[in-house]
Write an enzyme that holds these catalytic residues in place. Structure first.
Site, short mmCIF file in Angstrom:
data_model
loop_
_atom_site.label_atom_id
_atom_site.label_comp_id
_atom_site.label_asym_id
_atom_site.label_seq_id
_atom_site.Cartn_x
_atom_site.Cartn_y
_atom_site.Cartn_z
N LYS A 1 0.84 -1.20 0.00
CA LYS A 1 0.00 0.00 0.00
C LYS A 1 0.88 1.26 0.00
CE LYS A 1 -3.53 2.80 0.39
NZ LYS A 1 -3.37 3.86 1.29
N HIS B 1 2.19 1.74 -3.37
CA HIS B 1 1.07 2.26 -4.17
C HIS B 1 0.98 3.78 -4.00
CE1 HIS B 1 -3.02 3.92 -4.06
NE2 HIS B 1 -3.30 3.14 -5.07
N GLU C 1 1.53 6.74 -6.65
CA GLU C 1 0.49 7.76 -6.83
C GLU C 1 1.13 9.17 -6.84
OE1 GLU C 1 -2.84 7.22 -4.10
OE2 GLU C 1 -2.85 9.37 -3.76
#
Ligand code: 2AM
Length: 485
Positions: free
Chosen positions: A186, A189, A193
């Site tokens: 995460k 991620h 982003e």
């Protein structure tokens, strides 16, 4: 609720994300028990959003635990840090062996590693799950990245996969790996982003400065780009943002202060990259770009004193240059994901996680902020070759980079000449050129280190043998292994 009807799962933390996740689970046929530190929120929620749904409330943790089927499944969706530890501490005496605590917050993976260990000692199962997709995702299908004690997966798989987003018919949720793997994935991620957002900003900046395009024109371009390889949530919302008019008919985006905030997950990714020695340069630059943006007052002062090139206007074919910018964005994005997966690979090796890289790409394919068609290509690359060392070595991505390369160099070169900062386009290209170099100038670094600190070096012809040279004829011939200048 009568005492014999038990809830399938409990969720603690009734902020918007928590409420939406509960409603999502209820829509999928699960009975959910809701709890919150401020218990008035439980009543508010039951009387409003959750009214008529299969949601029950609890006003104490003991009541919540009593209402759960066994093994008990409890999701925490509270502020990362001490709030998570506080709830765990209160839950432990109320739970039995084999019960499952799931932390769905934005916890640091190191905290998740520690909690996995602590819960293991107490006979409880612990899962740290990344949840991405914002409020909308939580309500209608997030990307879920669970990791921790693998025995828990059997008990949460159906719920998690049912409520997750679907991409190409498959759930954007699968078991990530042991201990902190879910939260690590995460974190990466979120780092990606940051990179994706900065790349879009650089494309916008070059189009605005070099080509003098209006927000509306740029919005139309992003709309076109969203039908290309760049098809993604972030390109789509950028189109909407650029086309959005304020009440006076002017583009709202141009009125927004150019100083970006951050909550830290991009920074954590960059820190891990530094810790593990992985060149995740693009995410690093994207974090620094936000830092630089936040020095607004200083930049305004400097803009009056420091001048750049005479013009920032591009004189060539505008239409062709717009396509070059698209290609530069696409190529840089490939580099960013390649770097992100390099970091995952290094962490997997360090922590002994068995990561399924194709599965991770699929988890990011839908539901989350970085969702894109492009992630389908990444999934395909890892499906073709599960032990693929680097995304850049996959045939498809090698060909794509090849296609983009000329445009990418042209955009970076022109941005440099015109004085428009493109830190992520540029670092991506520098990485690419470094990665594809059999020879880099680090021989000189080794010589320098040996010169001033007697750190020794290896000869190309004799790798593994460390030698020291007395470069000056002064000093001694003794090498150093501990001197760190
Ligand atoms: P609250 O409604 O009682 O403030 C997001 O902030 C969620 O985390 C909310 O449900 C909030 O509960 C909870 N939260 C934040 N800090 C907390 C803490 N220190 N202890 C318990 N819950 C907390």
């Amino acid at each position: 609720m009568s005492t014999e009807v038990k809830a399938d799962i409990a969720l603690i933390g009734l902020a918007v994300m928590g409420q939406n996740l509960i409603l999502n689970m209820a829509d999928h046929g699960y009975t959910v028990c809701a709890y919150n530190r401020t218990t008035s929120k439980v009543d508010d929620f039951l009387g409003n959003e959750a009214k008529g749904k299969s949601v029950v409330g609890a006003h104490s943790l003991a009541e919540m635990v009593a209402k759960l089927k066994k093994p008990r499944r409890i999701i925490l969706l509270v502020k990362a840090g001490s709030a998570v530890d506080g709830f765990i501490e209160q839950l432990v005496p109320l739970l039995e062996k084999g019960d499952i605590i799931i932390d769905g917050g934005n916890s640091e993976y190191t905290d998740t590693q520690r909690r996995c260990k602590e819960m293991r000692e107490k006979g409880l199962l612990f899962v740290g799950s990344g949840v991405s997709g914002g409020e909308e995702g939580a309500r209608y299908g997030p990307s879920l990245m669970p990791g921790g004690h693998a025995e828990a997966w059997l008990h949460i798989k159906d719920i998690f996969q049912n409520i997750a987003a679907k991409a190409e018919g498959e759930p954007c949720c699968d078991w990530v790996g042991d201990d902190g793997a879910g939260h690590f994935v995460k974190m990466v991620h979120n780092g990606i982003e940051y990179g994706d957002m900065q790349l879009i900003c650089e494309a916008y900046h070059v189009m605005k400065e070099a080509l003098g395009l209006s927000p509306q024109e740029m919005g139309d371009i992003f709309e076109q780009w969203n039908k290309s390889e760049l098809d993604s949530f972030l390109i789509e919302i950028t189109k909407d943002i650029l086309q959005f008019k304020d009440s006076d008919g002017k583009a709202l985006v141009e009125k927004i202060l150019d100083s970006a905030g951050q909550k830290g997950t991009g920074k954590w990714t960059a820190i891990s990259a530094l810790d593990y020695g992985v060149p995740v340069t693009l995410i690093g630059e994207s974090v620094f770009a936000r830092c630089l943006s936040s020095l607004k007052d200083e930049r305004v002062q400097a803009s009056k004193l420091l001048s750049g090139p005479p013009t920032s206007k591009y004189e060539g074919d505008k239409k062709a240059f717009i396509e070059d910018i698209r290609m530069a964005l696409y190529a840089s994005k490939i580099i960013s994901y390649a770097q992100g997966f390099m970091l995952l690979r290094e962490a997997a090796s360090k922590f002994n996680w068995k990561l399924n890289y194709g599965g991770i790409a699929l988890m990011w394919r839908g539901g989350c902020i970085i969702r894109s068609v492009f992630l389908g290509n990444i999934k395909a690359a890892f499906e073709k070759n599960a032990s693929l060392n680097n995304l850049l070595l996959d045939d498809f991505f090698r060909a794509e980079i090849g296609k983009c390369q000329g445009s990418w160099r042209k955009v970076v070169a022109n941005a440099v000449l015109l004085g428009i900062p493109t830190p992520c386009f540029s670092t991506a290209l520098a990485f690419f050129d470094g990665y594809r170099s059999a020879v880099l100038p680090a021989n000189l670094i080794q010589a320098q280190r040996d010169y001033f600190g007697a750190h020794t070096y290896e000869l190309l012809e004799k790798p593994g043998t460390f030698v020291h040279t007395n470069w000056t004829g002064r000093g001694g011939n003794v090498s150093s292994s501990s001197y760190n200048a």
